[in-house]
Design a protein around this motif. Sequence first.
Motif, short mmCIF file in Angstrom:
data_model
loop_
_atom_site.label_atom_id
_atom_site.label_comp_id
_atom_site.label_asym_id
_atom_site.label_seq_id
_atom_site.Cartn_x
_atom_site.Cartn_y
_atom_site.Cartn_z
N CYS A 116 0.82 -1.20 0.00
CA CYS A 116 0.00 0.00 0.00
C CYS A 116 0.86 1.26 0.00
N TYR A 117 0.34 2.30 -0.60
CA TYR A 117 1.03 3.59 -0.68
C TYR A 117 2.43 3.42 -1.29
N MET A 118 2.52 2.62 -2.32
CA MET A 118 3.79 2.35 -2.98
C MET A 118 3.79 2.92 -4.40
N GLU A 119 4.98 3.03 -4.96
CA GLU A 119 5.12 3.54 -6.32
C GLU A 119 6.15 2.70 -7.07
N ASN A 120 5.79 2.30 -8.28
CA ASN A 120 6.66 1.46 -9.11
C ASN A 120 6.91 0.12 -8.42
N ILE A 121 5.87 -0.69 -8.36
CA ILE A 121 5.96 -2.01 -7.73
C ILE A 121 5.75 -3.07 -8.80
N LYS A 122 6.71 -4.01 -8.89
CA LYS A 122 6.64 -5.07 -9.88
C LYS A 122 6.68 -6.42 -9.17
N LEU A 123 5.74 -7.31 -9.50
CA LEU A 123 5.74 -8.68 -9.04
C LEU A 123 5.76 -9.59 -10.26
N GLU A 124 6.73 -10.51 -10.28
CA GLU A 124 6.86 -11.44 -11.39
C GLU A 124 6.83 -12.87 -10.86
N ASN A 125 5.87 -13.65 -11.37
CA ASN A 125 5.80 -15.07 -11.00
C ASN A 125 5.73 -15.26 -9.48
N CYS A 126 4.89 -14.48 -8.83
CA CYS A 126 4.75 -14.53 -7.38
C CYS A 126 3.39 -15.11 -6.99
N THR A 127 3.30 -15.55 -5.74
CA THR A 127 2.01 -15.94 -5.16
C THR A 127 1.76 -15.12 -3.91
N ILE A 128 0.51 -14.79 -3.68
CA ILE A 128 0.11 -14.09 -2.46
C ILE A 128 -1.02 -14.88 -1.82
N THR A 129 -0.80 -15.32 -0.58
CA THR A 129 -1.84 -16.03 0.16
C THR A 129 -2.21 -15.22 1.40
N GLY A 130 -3.47 -15.29 1.76
CA GLY A 130 -3.92 -14.56 2.93
C GLY A 130 -3.80 -13.06 2.78
N GLY A 131 -3.75 -12.58 1.54
CA GLY A 131 -3.58 -11.15 1.31
C GLY A 131 -4.92 -10.48 1.06
N ASP A 132 -5.20 -9.45 1.84
CA ASP A 132 -6.44 -8.70 1.63
C ASP A 132 -6.15 -7.20 1.72
N LEU A 133 -7.02 -6.43 1.14
CA LEU A 133 -6.90 -4.98 1.09
C LEU A 133 -5.54 -4.57 0.50
N LEU A 134 -5.18 -5.25 -0.57
CA LEU A 134 -3.87 -5.04 -1.20
C LEU A 134 -3.87 -3.83 -2.12
N PHE A 135 -2.67 -3.26 -2.32
CA PHE A 135 -2.39 -2.24 -3.34
C PHE A 135 -3.15 -0.92 -3.14
N GLU A 136 -3.55 -0.62 -1.92
CA GLU A 136 -4.27 0.63 -1.67
C GLU A 136 -3.38 1.82 -1.97
N TYR A 137 -3.88 2.71 -2.82
CA TYR A 137 -3.18 3.92 -3.21
C TYR A 137 -1.77 3.64 -3.74
N CYS A 138 -1.64 2.57 -4.50
CA CYS A 138 -0.39 2.20 -5.16
C CYS A 138 -0.38 2.77 -6.58
N LYS A 139 0.78 3.29 -6.99
CA LYS A 139 0.94 3.85 -8.33
C LYS A 139 1.89 2.99 -9.16
N ASN A 140 1.60 2.88 -10.44
CA ASN A 140 2.47 2.18 -11.39
C ASN A 140 2.72 0.73 -10.95
N ILE A 141 1.65 -0.01 -10.86
CA ILE A 141 1.71 -1.43 -10.48
C ILE A 141 1.92 -2.27 -11.74
N ASP A 142 2.81 -3.24 -11.63
CA ASP A 142 2.99 -4.25 -12.69
C ASP A 142 3.07 -5.59 -11.97
#
Length: 280
Positions: free
Chosen positions: A211-237
């Motif tokens: 959250c509240y991040m800028e220029n975030i890249k995830l490649e070939n990842c898994t997210i478990t138990g993740g909720d309310l993700l990416f709030e006010y995130c800019k430039n997500i890939d």
Amino acid sequence: MDIIKDTDFTDERSLFQGKNLQIDNCTFQIGESPLKESENIDIKNSCFKYKYPLWYSKNITVESSVFETMARSGIWYTENVKVSDCTVKAPKLFRRCKRVSVQNLTLEDAKETLYFCEKVNLENIVVNNGDYFGMNSISVKAKNIIINGNYCFDGGDNISVKDSIINSKDAFWNCENVYLENCKIDGEFFGWNSKNIYLKNCEISSHQGFCYMENIKLENCTITGGDLLFEYCKNIDAEVLSALESVKNPISGTIRSKGIVSLILDDKDINQKKLKFIKL
């Protein structure tokens, strides 16, 4: 080099300004700052039992030695230091050091360890009780480390971590230029207020992470138990090979995933045309 062997030291600053020394099988008892202002020191099979053993020193190696509990704040303001195969029971081991190498050891009480350090290499390290480990450190390379303790690497810059396990609430807050590869990350609120963050082949479990991040890249990842993700995130890939429990009010970018159970877009000021959601 002069050789000092099989000696017990009990005085304060017992080897003050020592230079070009090989220290073997020695014990530094009560007496602060035994090697303050030292230079070109090789230490083996020795034991530090009291505070501030290596301050304002240069060109130091410590091998197969022990930092007992009261050897706290052990290596501060020191340049070009290597610590390997040691037993470390004391907190606050490194602060404001440059060119630090740490290999093959467990930090048993790593509170406030590795603060404000530069050019750090970590390999085969276990960090226990490591709240605020690595705070504000710059140019850190780590491989095969395990961190148990919250708030690790807060305020860090230019950090690379590979093949590691990070059990830490609020990990990598306020950071820039972080690369994580083949890591397992478990902890709430991952990465807030950080920018230029790249995760590759990582497994993440994080309530309200990214959250509240800028220029975030995830490649070939898994997210478990993740909720309310990416709030006010800019430039997500983001490429996430799992379903996401919920995503809330991202600002811009693309999220590719196995699906989003709950997509929350309730901020009217966000231009949703800057967002893409792709199901893999």
